[in-house]
Design an enzyme around this catalytic site. Sequence first.
Site, mmCIF file in Angstrom:
data_model
loop_
_atom_site.group_PDB
_atom_site.id
_atom_site.type_symbol
_atom_site.label_atom_id
_atom_site.label_comp_id
_atom_site.label_asym_id
_atom_site.label_seq_id
_atom_site.Cartn_x
_atom_site.Cartn_y
_atom_site.Cartn_z
ATOM 1 N N SER A 146 -5.929 -0.634 -0.075
ATOM 2 C CA SER A 146 -6.314 -0.388 -1.463
ATOM 3 C C SER A 146 -7.206 0.820 -1.676
ATOM 4 O O SER A 146 -8.248 0.915 -1.102
ATOM 5 C CB SER A 146 -7.009 -1.365 -2.003
ATOM 6 O OG SER A 146 -5.949 -2.699 -1.991
ATOM 7 N N ILE A 147 -6.727 1.756 -2.451
ATOM 8 C CA ILE A 147 -7.555 3.220 -2.788
ATOM 9 C C ILE A 147 -7.746 3.233 -4.212
ATOM 10 O O ILE A 147 -8.836 3.380 -4.927
ATOM 11 C CB ILE A 147 -6.785 4.063 -2.290
ATOM 12 C CG1 ILE A 147 -6.745 4.099 -0.857
ATOM 13 C CG2 ILE A 147 -7.508 5.626 -2.742
ATOM 14 C CD1 ILE A 147 -7.929 4.083 0.018
ATOM 15 N N CYS B 249 -0.825 3.396 3.168
ATOM 16 C CA CYS B 249 -0.047 2.112 3.340
ATOM 17 C C CYS B 249 0.961 2.496 4.390
ATOM 18 O O CYS B 249 1.216 3.260 4.726
ATOM 19 C CB CYS B 249 0.674 1.792 1.989
ATOM 20 S SG CYS B 249 -0.511 1.485 0.460
ATOM 21 N N GLU C 53 -0.494 8.986 -1.932
ATOM 22 C CA GLU C 53 -1.325 9.316 -3.375
ATOM 23 C C GLU C 53 -0.557 10.339 -4.011
ATOM 24 O O GLU C 53 -0.200 11.190 -3.573
ATOM 25 C CB GLU C 53 -2.675 9.521 -2.911
ATOM 26 C CG GLU C 53 -3.557 8.571 -2.140
ATOM 27 C CD GLU C 53 -3.944 7.210 -2.750
ATOM 28 O OE1 GLU C 53 -3.595 7.412 -3.905
ATOM 29 O OE2 GLU C 53 -4.310 6.266 -2.098
ATOM 30 N N ARG D 298 -0.755 -2.822 2.328
ATOM 31 C CA ARG D 298 -1.555 -2.202 1.585
ATOM 32 C C ARG D 298 -2.922 -1.786 2.078
ATOM 33 O O ARG D 298 -3.720 -2.885 2.629
ATOM 34 C CB ARG D 298 -1.697 -2.685 0.237
ATOM 35 C CG ARG D 298 -2.312 -1.785 -0.655
ATOM 36 C CD ARG D 298 -2.245 -2.601 -2.112
ATOM 37 N NE ARG D 298 -2.813 -1.511 -3.205
ATOM 38 C CZ ARG D 298 -3.368 -1.759 -4.461
ATOM 39 N NH1 ARG D 298 -3.508 -3.153 -4.650
ATOM 40 N NH2 ARG D 298 -3.834 -0.828 -5.264
#
Length: 630
Positions: free
Chosen positions: A52-53, A2, A77, A50
């Site tokens: 998205s993961i 992000c 992460e 964002r």
Amino acid sequence: MCGIAGLYYPGTPKPVDPARVRAMADAMAHRGPDGSGVWTAPGVGLGHRRLSIIDVAGSPQPMASADGALTIVFNGEIYNFQALRRELVARGWAFRTEGDTEVLLAGWSTWGPAMLDRLVGMFAFAIHDARANTLFLARDRLGVKPLYYVSLADGAFAFASELKGLLAHPLLRRMPDVTAVEDYLAYGYVPDDACIVAGVKKLPAGHFLLIERGRPIPAPRSWWDISFADRAPGSTAVLEEELLAHMREGVRSRMVADVPLGAFLSGGVDSSAVVALMAEQSPRAVKTCTIGFTVADYDERRHAAVVAERFATEHRERVVDAEDFALIDTLVHAFDEPFADASALATWQVCALAREQVTVALTGDGADEALAGYRRYRFHAAEERARGLLPAGLRTRVFGTLGRVYPKADWAPRPLRAKTTLLALAADGAEAYAGAVGVTTPALRQSLYTDAARRALGGHRAEDRYIAAMRDAPARDSLDRAQYADLKIWLPGDILTKTDRTSMAVSLEAREPLLDHRLVEFGARLPAAMRLRRGEGKWLMKHAMERYLPRETLYRPKMGFVTPVSTWFRGALAAQGAALARSRTLAGTGWFDLDRLARLAEAHRTGREEHGRTLWQFVMLEKSLARLFG
């Protein structure tokens, strides 16, 4: 992955315009094309973009705690978030989402800054605590994720994932910092303790910043450092298994994603090791990709294909022209600050290829720094042995005299180019190593500066940063000190910046399993002979991977992404090299002797001297200065 941005008034809690925060975040839309959000309260505003993961359908940001006291924006992460979540649930926490962002909120509420020690991951985040009237910012141990900040004229503290986020704020005063230019010309990048825009800072890797309303903004505090002071006990077999266990865990933890995942595969040791361990742990064929070049000397496709076939990966390759420099302007926009590691061209291309099929790609970054893989470590060790044969005074007189009189024969075969080696042997180890990692030498930089630039620098010299890091390193020997300095300076400033900006430019999340901090800490405790043995870097890692990979992959000469900039400035870019001397942007700084730069470009074009990398630095510098300052 992000992009984050925000404003905070540490003095008077002035109102924050949401549109201003949104503009800062939207300037980094490439970092997060899947969603955006802005949250404001008296004296604070947070913005988010964002990609998205994890928990693709949930975990919107900015995210508030259930009671509304905490609000977070987070880039990165947390690979062990599920284990932390279970621990927090046992303490009574109830979670509304399935991702890692809410775990950070609960972790901060439970442990405060001590939460950082529990995190395994790559991250930069900001948490506003309404009860305590604080803003807490933190960056991961090794600096995988970036974070810029600055104090503005109206009293606001502003931060963003990239410099362009800060540049979107109208109150940012854009003035170039000549000391950062000195650093850039020395290294080819602007290190993490500097910024090309005067007054802007980067939160250092492994540091946090806790700002309390009503108090001055403090200096960042270190929460992690790497130590080479201890040695791991055990036989080669024992240490090999422990290293493999760390590598497997680094790969396993980074394969968790709710979106398509793959890997870069160059055919070198590091990326091949990552792919081998991914294949070991994946029930499906690993998606791999590689970039090939039209010039055979730069093309590693054959080596990548051997590994892809061995592990039955779903492999894709693309051939690009090694003479393709059309991406220059794209890179200038992606990096903001001048960046002259020419391998960024190929890195951008492999990221773009990967993004066609996956959203997350694992890389082999970090093993060279953590486990002593660079050739310069071998040269440094040899020079240190030679230095030990003579007393310092005699060595300086003998090698220094020889180095000064020996001709600078850039045109000659490599064995006859001894001037640099002789001068390095005359210097102490730290001084010599600082020069070895550089691009443009101190003497050449000085010859290119005007008197005005020398006065503005006030004695600042880029190499002193490396010398200080090596001198103060928690280390036992010269190899330790060189690796420590590279992990603190080169890795975040060059390698991780290159990977972050090129991957984020195409909205791809890159993950570095060989930079799991537990693996890096283990590598720092390995005996030096387990890292560098008989001139072979990453010795224990290669020995451990013999069960997975062919010897040709493990022990062939290192190539990497090579870009032929020297050839360019004797051919297609020769006119652009010559035009540097007529640059209104460079002339406007008043910092450079443009007649000297013209002679430099001509000496390179005719082959009398070698200045390709320096000319590339000036091309990228000119374009960055024009973009940033007009």
